[in-house]
Write a protein that holds these residues in place. Structure first.
Motif, PDB file in Angstrom:
ATOM      1  N   GLY A 541      -2.118   0.568   0.801  1.00 55.54           N
ATOM      2  CA  GLY A 541      -1.985   0.679   2.243  1.00 55.54           C
ATOM      3  C   GLY A 541      -1.096  -0.390   2.858  1.00 55.54           C
ATOM      4  O   GLY A 541      -0.137  -0.859   2.226  1.00 55.54           O
ATOM      5  N   PRO A 542      -1.394  -0.825   4.104  1.00 56.88           N
ATOM      6  CA  PRO A 542      -0.555  -1.810   4.793  1.00 56.88           C
ATOM      7  C   PRO A 542      -0.436  -3.098   3.989  1.00 56.88           C
ATOM      8  O   PRO A 542      -1.416  -3.588   3.416  1.00 56.88           O
ATOM      9  CB  PRO A 542      -1.306  -2.044   6.115  1.00 56.88           C
ATOM     10  CG  PRO A 542      -2.091  -0.796   6.333  1.00 56.88           C
ATOM     11  CD  PRO A 542      -2.473  -0.320   4.976  1.00 56.88           C
ATOM     12  N   THR A 543       0.769  -3.626   3.964  1.00 53.74           N
ATOM     13  CA  THR A 543       1.008  -4.847   3.203  1.00 53.74           C
ATOM     14  C   THR A 543       2.050  -5.697   3.913  1.00 53.74           C
ATOM     15  O   THR A 543       2.834  -5.205   4.733  1.00 53.74           O
ATOM     16  CB  THR A 543       1.480  -4.510   1.776  1.00 53.74           C
ATOM     17  OG1 THR A 543       1.573  -5.691   0.996  1.00 53.74           O
ATOM     18  CG2 THR A 543       2.831  -3.820   1.800  1.00 53.74           C
ATOM     19  N   LEU A 544       2.050  -6.991   3.609  1.00 53.48           N
ATOM     20  CA  LEU A 544       2.997  -7.943   4.181  1.00 53.48           C
ATOM     21  C   LEU A 544       4.096  -8.208   3.161  1.00 53.48           C
ATOM     22  O   LEU A 544       3.817  -8.515   1.995  1.00 53.48           O
ATOM     23  CB  LEU A 544       2.282  -9.244   4.546  1.00 53.48           C
ATOM     24  CG  LEU A 544       3.157 -10.369   5.104  1.00 53.48           C
ATOM     25  CD1 LEU A 544       3.715  -9.990   6.476  1.00 53.48           C
ATOM     26  CD2 LEU A 544       2.365 -11.676   5.187  1.00 53.48           C
ATOM     27  N   LEU A 545       5.351  -8.096   3.602  1.00 52.79           N
ATOM     28  CA  LEU A 545       6.495  -8.323   2.729  1.00 52.79           C
ATOM     29  C   LEU A 545       7.140  -9.657   3.088  1.00 52.79           C
ATOM     30  O   LEU A 545       7.616  -9.854   4.220  1.00 52.79           O
ATOM     31  CB  LEU A 545       7.518  -7.192   2.878  1.00 52.79           C
ATOM     32  CG  LEU A 545       7.020  -5.777   2.546  1.00 52.79           C
ATOM     33  CD1 LEU A 545       8.122  -4.757   2.778  1.00 52.79           C
ATOM     34  CD2 LEU A 545       6.503  -5.709   1.118  1.00 52.79           C
TER      35      LEU A 545
END
Length: 588
Positions: A541-545
């Motif tokens: 799901g949502p992730t930080l790059l």
């Protein structure tokens, strides 16, 4: 031709169907018994055999009883006949919108020497079955022209009568499986139309479905005292009959399944073994996509309009990561089953909206607060907005708790919403103290929430903050009106209970909410001060790059802050990533 196992299965199913029908016959005999007794008494009186005041009183008493029993039996039969049996929420697929799919199913039925399913529908689940929709109350599927897409919320223009059974196919199968795999998986399902055509089996199924529908009618709320009493008696009789035929009905269905499986052995038996592996993989990917990817979007009032495309991408990623799935990627060069649809994108959109209704309870049609989102816009419109909304809620709760902002004269906006404020609050006077167990939480309308009842270890300040977040989130959710019930031919699908019918996850605990909000605040600070970007991982799901790479090892450091009041691991991670906690962030 069926083998010995298939013939035995049909015979066993027919035998059990007759047992079910005998329950119906016994119930009818019991209802007719007082009337038969009255006929005997009247005949005896007419022939001079039963004379006298006692026999006259018996004739009157039995006659009244017979009339009452016959009226009750007639009412029961009327309710059973007219009650709408349960129907699975599905997206109908007309033959004009999927001629190749219908052709494949009919060819499969011809090879199996069974009647072809009369219609096809899709369900947002990893399963396939046959469903009888011959009851007059069931709305027939919409007939569309060849170039007219299936539009969510669209109004039907004309209808056709559809006999049973309807073939219901799990939509993830169409997007993940290849044509040959789908054909192999559907073979035993389509083979079930043969036993279903047996008159005794069909009659037994109609009787059981009618009783089940009658129980639902009897349990419906909103009636007066007299009507409640009448329907309560009706419900007790229907449940008694259901108990009498439950075991026979279960064994009948087992015999039908055995016969269908035996008949299907002659068609694609070898490929079916390999295709079953894809069924399990599709189920795992679908479940992960819904819980990790779709659910965050639904909570933001957005619904991904291409869920089935997403499950194919998620399973492809799983095949790439999992060493056990090394051979699965090679099959992606074969023709996907979704090519059997004329307009797969429109069908995917309709299934995606139905999925959101079933698993989250969203409105029946798109609107300003319930808009579709495609995968390219998901990071910006869902991930980033979710982070900033949760960060804003976190600071509102801090304001309500009287937590002072972290003032830094070097920043352009001293006193703005900063990550340092959160770190300072959870660290101050709490590091090194013994964990405390929070007290019970107050009602949601309380102005000053007490600690959350979550029994997990936490510092006193984190427990207070978690309780405030839980109360704030509950107030926000209660203020949002529930999605309007569906209007149109399928509206009865939603009349038996509140949405969602299949909630994905239980409510999050206070500690889970606090961890999610702190993580969201960290991600906002990373985007605004370190050039990071929101991203989407198909499996998580949502992730930080950060610098194009997915950020890892953040969760343990957040939990260390929450549970122990120790900010050192998190501050070290922030410094290494170049994130400035003292800088204000943009909120929604």
């Amino acid at each position: 031709m069926t083998g010995d196992g298939g013939e035995l299965g049909v015979r066993a199913a027919r035998s059990r169907a007759l047992a079910v029908l005998r329950v119906r016959s016994r119930a009818l005999a019991v209802a007719l018994l007082p009337a038969a007794a009255e006929v005997i008494l009247l005949t005896g009186g007419a022939t001079g055999q039963f004379t006298g005041q006692g026999w006259d009183a018996a004739r009157w008493a039995v006659g009244v009883l017979a009339v009452l029993v016959l009226l009750a039996a007639a009412g029961m039969a009327l309710v059973v006949a007219r009650a709408r049996p349960a129907a699975s929420p599905t997206v109908p697929v007309s033959e004009r919108s999927a001629p190749d799919l219908y052709r494949m199913v009919r060819d499969l039925a011809e090879r199996l020497d069974v009647p072809a399913p009369s219609a096809i529908a899709l369900t947002p689940d990893c399963d396939s079955w046959l469903e009888d929709r011959t009851h007059p109350a069931h709305a027939p599927p919409v007939t569309r022209s060849h170039d007219e897409p299936v539009v969510p919320g669209g109004r039907p223009e004309r209808r056709i009568a559809v006999p049973a059974p309807v073939l219901v196919i799990g939509s993830p199968f169409l997007w993940w499986m290849r044509v040959a795999e789908l054909r192999a998986v559907l073979a035993p399902v389509v083979a079930g139309t043969g036993p279903s055509a047996e008159p005794d089996i069909a009659a037994a199924r109609r009787f059981v479905r009618g009783l089940d529908a009658a129980v639902a009618v009897a349990d419906a709320p909103g009636r007066g005292p007299l009507a409640r009493g009448v329907y309560a008696a009706l419900g007790r009789v229907a449940r008694l009959l259901l108990r009498g035929c439950r075991e026979h009905a279960a064994l009948m269905e087992r015999g039908v399944a055995t016969a269908a499986a035996e008949r299907a052995r002659s068609v694609d038996y070898g490929p079916r073994i390999a295709a079953q592996e894809q069924v399990g993989l599709a189920y795992a990917g679908w479940d992960r996509l819904l819980t990790k990817v779709a659910l965050p979007a639904w909570r933001m009032g957005r619904w991904p309009s291409r869920l089935d495309v997403g499950v194919a991408a998620a399973l492809t990623e799983l095949s790439r990561r999992d060493r056990l799935a090394d051979g699965f990627a090679a099959r992606l060069g074969e023709r996907p089953a979704c090519d059997l649809l004329e307009e797969p994108g429109a069908v995917d959109e309709a299934v995606s909206l139905l999925t959101a209704r079933l698993f989250h309870g969203g409105p029946a049609e798109p609107g300003p607060r319930w808009a579709p989102v495609d995968w390219q816009a998901y990071p910006e419109e869902v991930v980033d907005r979710t982070w900033r909304a949760e960060a804003a809620r976190l600071h509102r709760v801090l304001d309500s708790l009287g937590v002072s902002p972290s003032l830094d004269p070097a920043t352009p906006d001293p006193g703005g919403p900063t990550l340092a404020r959160v770190l300072d609050h959870l660290t101050e006077h709490s590091a090194g103290t013994a964990p405390t167990v929070p007290a019970p939480a107050p009602p949601l309308d309380s102005a000053d929430p007490d600690p959350d009842p979550d029994p997990d270890p936490a510092t006193e300040r984190s427990a207070l903050l978690a309780a405030g977040l839980s109360a704030a989130l509950a107030r926000e959710e209660s203020a949002v009106p529930q999605g309007a019930r569906a209007q149109g031919p399928d509206s009865a699908l939603w009349e038996d209970g509140d949405l969602p019918l299949f909630p994905l996850q239980p409510p999050r605990t206070g500690r889970e909410l606090l961890a999610a909000h702190i993580t969201a605040m960290i991600c906002c600070a990373a985007v605004d001060t370190a050039g990071a970007a929101p991203g989407l991982d198909w499996l998580d799901g949502p992730t930080l790059l950060l610098d194009g790479e997915r950020a890892v090892d953040l969760a343990p450091k957040v939990l260390s802050l929450i549970e122990e009041g120790d900010p050192v691991p998190l501050r070290a991670w922030l410094a290494e990533a170049g994130i400035r906690p003292e800088k204000p962030v943009r909120l929604i």
